[in-house]
Design an enzyme around this catalytic site. Structure first.
Site, mmCIF file in Angstrom:
data_model
loop_
_atom_site.group_PDB
_atom_site.id
_atom_site.type_symbol
_atom_site.label_atom_id
_atom_site.label_comp_id
_atom_site.label_asym_id
_atom_site.label_seq_id
_atom_site.Cartn_x
_atom_site.Cartn_y
_atom_site.Cartn_z
ATOM 1 N N ARG A 149 -52.777 16.565 -61.905
ATOM 2 C CA ARG A 149 -51.822 17.539 -61.352
ATOM 3 C C ARG A 149 -51.787 17.156 -59.886
ATOM 4 N NH1 ARG A 149 -53.099 23.064 -61.812
ATOM 5 N NH2 ARG A 149 -55.405 22.603 -61.740
ATOM 6 N N ILE A 167 -51.392 16.306 -56.121
ATOM 7 C CA ILE A 167 -51.340 15.293 -55.303
ATOM 8 C C ILE A 167 -52.064 14.029 -56.244
ATOM 9 C CG2 ILE A 167 -52.393 14.061 -53.229
ATOM 10 C CD1 ILE A 167 -52.057 16.602 -51.596
ATOM 11 N N ALA A 171 -60.268 15.450 -56.536
ATOM 12 C CA ALA A 171 -60.431 16.733 -57.230
ATOM 13 C C ALA A 171 -60.833 17.594 -56.017
ATOM 14 C CB ALA A 171 -61.586 16.512 -58.144
ATOM 15 N N ASP A 190 -60.428 30.759 -50.342
ATOM 16 C CA ASP A 190 -60.018 30.974 -49.071
ATOM 17 C C ASP A 190 -60.577 32.600 -48.791
ATOM 18 O OD1 ASP A 190 -58.923 28.692 -48.815
ATOM 19 O OD2 ASP A 190 -57.024 29.105 -48.375
ATOM 20 N N GLN A 214 -59.607 25.714 -40.186
ATOM 21 C CA GLN A 214 -58.209 26.585 -40.828
ATOM 22 C C GLN A 214 -58.975 27.898 -40.999
ATOM 23 O OE1 GLN A 214 -54.969 26.594 -40.639
ATOM 24 N NE2 GLN A 214 -55.077 28.613 -41.969
ATOM 25 N N TYR A 249 -63.996 25.272 -46.862
ATOM 26 C CA TYR A 249 -62.869 24.080 -47.381
ATOM 27 C C TYR A 249 -63.031 22.960 -46.190
ATOM 28 C CZ TYR A 249 -58.595 21.661 -48.705
ATOM 29 O OH TYR A 249 -57.645 20.718 -49.156
ATOM 30 N N PRO A 261 -54.039 14.787 -45.923
ATOM 31 C CA PRO A 261 -52.790 15.251 -46.104
ATOM 32 C C PRO A 261 -52.744 16.657 -45.011
ATOM 33 C CG PRO A 261 -53.843 14.918 -47.998
ATOM 34 C CD PRO A 261 -54.863 14.683 -47.249
ATOM 35 N N TYR A 290 -50.028 20.056 -45.017
ATOM 36 C CA TYR A 290 -49.538 20.929 -46.296
ATOM 37 C C TYR A 290 -48.526 20.274 -46.989
ATOM 38 C CZ TYR A 290 -52.247 24.783 -44.418
ATOM 39 O OH TYR A 290 -53.579 25.302 -43.838
ATOM 40 N N ILE A 291 -48.789 20.244 -48.212
ATOM 41 C CA ILE A 291 -48.051 19.334 -49.256
ATOM 42 C C ILE A 291 -47.797 20.365 -50.476
ATOM 43 C CG2 ILE A 291 -48.007 17.569 -50.773
ATOM 44 C CD1 ILE A 291 -48.697 16.604 -48.056
HETATM 45 N N1 CAA Z 1 -54.370 32.781 -38.133
HETATM 46 C C1 CAA Z 1 -54.925 34.068 -37.415
HETATM 47 N N2 CAA Z 1 -54.986 35.173 -38.265
HETATM 48 C C2 CAA Z 1 -54.799 35.101 -39.390
HETATM 49 C C3 CAA Z 1 -54.080 33.888 -40.204
HETATM 50 C C4 CAA Z 1 -54.237 32.803 -39.232
HETATM 51 N N3 CAA Z 1 -53.893 31.321 -39.654
HETATM 52 N N4 CAA Z 1 -54.059 34.241 -41.337
HETATM 53 C C5 CAA Z 1 -54.133 35.510 -41.639
HETATM 54 N N5 CAA Z 1 -54.636 35.957 -40.424
HETATM 55 C C6 CAA Z 1 -54.892 37.558 -40.131
HETATM 56 C C7 CAA Z 1 -53.980 38.418 -40.608
HETATM 57 O O1 CAA Z 1 -52.917 38.366 -39.987
HETATM 58 C C8 CAA Z 1 -54.772 39.722 -40.731
HETATM 59 O O2 CAA Z 1 -54.767 40.410 -39.554
HETATM 60 P P1 CAA Z 1 -54.871 41.827 -39.447
HETATM 61 O O3 CAA Z 1 -55.976 42.411 -40.151
HETATM 62 O O4 CAA Z 1 -54.793 41.896 -37.994
HETATM 63 O O5 CAA Z 1 -53.621 42.048 -40.061
HETATM 64 C C9 CAA Z 1 -56.296 38.964 -41.019
HETATM 65 O O6 CAA Z 1 -56.276 37.806 -40.564
HETATM 66 C C10 CAA Z 1 -56.291 38.973 -42.735
HETATM 67 O O7 CAA Z 1 -57.103 39.886 -42.950
HETATM 68 P P2 CAA Z 1 -57.308 40.291 -44.420
HETATM 69 O O8 CAA Z 1 -58.554 41.212 -44.336
HETATM 70 O O9 CAA Z 1 -56.122 40.863 -44.847
HETATM 71 O O10 CAA Z 1 -57.561 38.780 -45.094
HETATM 72 P P3 CAA Z 1 -57.673 38.563 -46.806
HETATM 73 O O11 CAA Z 1 -59.155 39.069 -46.828
HETATM 74 O O12 CAA Z 1 -56.849 39.267 -47.325
HETATM 75 O O13 CAA Z 1 -57.501 37.334 -46.735
HETATM 76 C C11 CAA Z 1 -56.197 35.295 -46.471
HETATM 77 C C12 CAA Z 1 -56.067 36.581 -46.578
HETATM 78 C C13 CAA Z 1 -57.199 34.397 -47.644
HETATM 79 C C14 CAA Z 1 -56.641 34.726 -45.299
HETATM 80 C C15 CAA Z 1 -54.676 34.578 -46.691
HETATM 81 O O14 CAA Z 1 -53.823 35.073 -45.594
HETATM 82 C C16 CAA Z 1 -54.541 32.975 -46.939
HETATM 83 O O15 CAA Z 1 -54.640 32.673 -47.908
HETATM 84 N N6 CAA Z 1 -54.048 32.240 -45.822
HETATM 85 C C17 CAA Z 1 -53.983 31.062 -45.763
HETATM 86 C C18 CAA Z 1 -55.251 30.142 -45.561
HETATM 87 C C19 CAA Z 1 -54.856 28.906 -45.555
HETATM 88 O O16 CAA Z 1 -53.883 28.170 -44.776
HETATM 89 N N7 CAA Z 1 -55.391 28.127 -46.502
HETATM 90 C C20 CAA Z 1 -54.892 26.524 -46.964
HETATM 91 C C21 CAA Z 1 -54.656 26.475 -48.269
HETATM 92 S S1 CAA Z 1 -53.656 24.955 -48.812
HETATM 93 C C22 CAA Z 1 -54.887 23.859 -48.559
HETATM 94 O O17 CAA Z 1 -56.069 24.086 -48.090
HETATM 95 C C23 CAA Z 1 -54.602 22.321 -48.613
HETATM 96 C C24 CAA Z 1 -54.838 21.799 -47.584
HETATM 97 O O18 CAA Z 1 -55.547 20.905 -47.600
HETATM 98 C C25 CAA Z 1 -53.891 21.530 -46.314
#
Ligand code: CAA
Length: 240
Positions: A12, A14, A83, A88, A141, A147, A177, A179-180
């Site tokens: 699945r 990448i 894998a 998060d 991140q 992670y 990579p 973001y894919i």
């Molecule tokens: N930078 C700064 N602040 C951020 C942020 C960021 N990137 N992302 C979220 N925040 C802030 C929000 O704005 C929020 O702020 P407020 O409380 O002031 O509104 C706060 O952080 C989030 O708090 P929550 O309590 O609401 O957070 P949550 O427990 O609901 O968690 C989360 C939410 C899990 C962080 C969700 O926002 C998320 O999934 N973010 C993406 C994280 C990410 O980029 N993951 C990458 C996945 S893809 C990957 O990993 C593949 C790869 O290799 C690239």
């Protein structure tokens, strides 16, 4: 000569693109998967690539699985440790379970995958180890302490393996990579994803095939002097 390649998480995302690219390059490819039987069966039907099921986080399971592959298909020349999972959460909310699950799969999983294959590569004086890291291991991140730690760890692993394997004809490299467009990235809340894409100078997500092509090159016989390197493919999001 047809090389044998093992791709973990190779049915699945990448991983599937990597399996197909290596097959196109003339390799005999085997893909592992952890749980999604349906996706694996469909993948085998479409590509003819054999799939094996085991948990990369478990050393005994990995070793037994690799022994089975080598008995049924042949000695593994190329291993792609792909894998990976995300769990998060902002650090103040991250649970020990979220930390441990990601460490077990993404970091210990690399050890568990490469370690049983390594002695055979040393004996045969050829090997290609490619570990799929991430831009988030290079830059960190928000919500990914677990992670990012594993993906930064991947870079330490390949730099060390490179030094150990170089005289035995084995190379070890990482691909980072950005973001894919995969299920993993699509699971990020839409608003957050949009803001991430806005920060990518290319203005788009990458395609799995754009990562697979990097891996296929590193896996080729031509890449023998590239060792301990990191190839970043992230649309200019970060210069690692
Ligand atoms: N930078 C700064 N602040 C951020 C942020 C960021 N990137 N992302 C979220 N925040 C802030 C929000 O704005 C929020 O702020 P407020 O409380 O002031 O509104 C706060 O952080 C989030 O708090 P929550 O309590 O609401 O957070 P949550 O427990 O609901 O968690 C989360 C939410 C899990 C962080 C969700 O926002 C998320 O999934 N973010 C993406 C994280 C990410 O980029 N993951 C990458 C996945 S893809 C990957 O990993 C593949 C790869 O290799 C690239």
């Amino acid at each position: 000569m047809s090389r044998i390649a093992l791709v973990t998480g190779g049915s699945r995302g990448i991983g599937a693109a990597i399996s197909k690219a290596l097959q196109e390059q003339g390799c005999t490819v085997v893909a592992t998967y952890a749980g999604n039987d349906e996706a694996a069966a469909k993948f085998t039907e479409e590509t003819g690539i054999k799939t094996y099921k085991w948990n990369v986080g478990d050393y005994a399971e990995s070793k037994a699985g690799i022994e089975k592959v080598e008995a049924e298909v042949g000695p593994i020349d190329i291993v792609v440790a792909n894998a990976g999972i995300t769990r998060d959460a902002p650090f103040h909310k991250m649970t020990p379970e979220q930390w441990q699950q990601v460490i077990d799969t993404n970091l210990t999983g690399v050890f568990n995958t490469v370690h049983p294959i390594w002695p055979g590569m040393r004996e045969r004086k050829f090997g290609r180890v490619i570990v799929i890291s991430s831009v988030n291991g290079q830059k960190g991140q928000f919500a990914q302490v677990n992670y990012a730690a594993t993906k930064a760890g991947d870079i330490g692993i390949v730099r060390s393996l490179a030094q150990e394997g170089a005289r035995a004809g084995i190379t070890a490299n990482a691909v980072c990579p950005g973001y894919i467009a995969t299920e993993m990235v699509m699971a990020v809340p839409e608003k957050v994803r949009e803001s991430i894409i806005a920060g990518i100078p290319a203005g788009r997500l990458g395609e799995p095939e754009e990562i697979a092509r990097c891996v296929a090159f590193l896996a080729s016989d031509d890449a023998g002097f590239i060792n301990g390197s990191t190839i970043s493919a992230n649309g200019a999001q970060f210069f690692g």
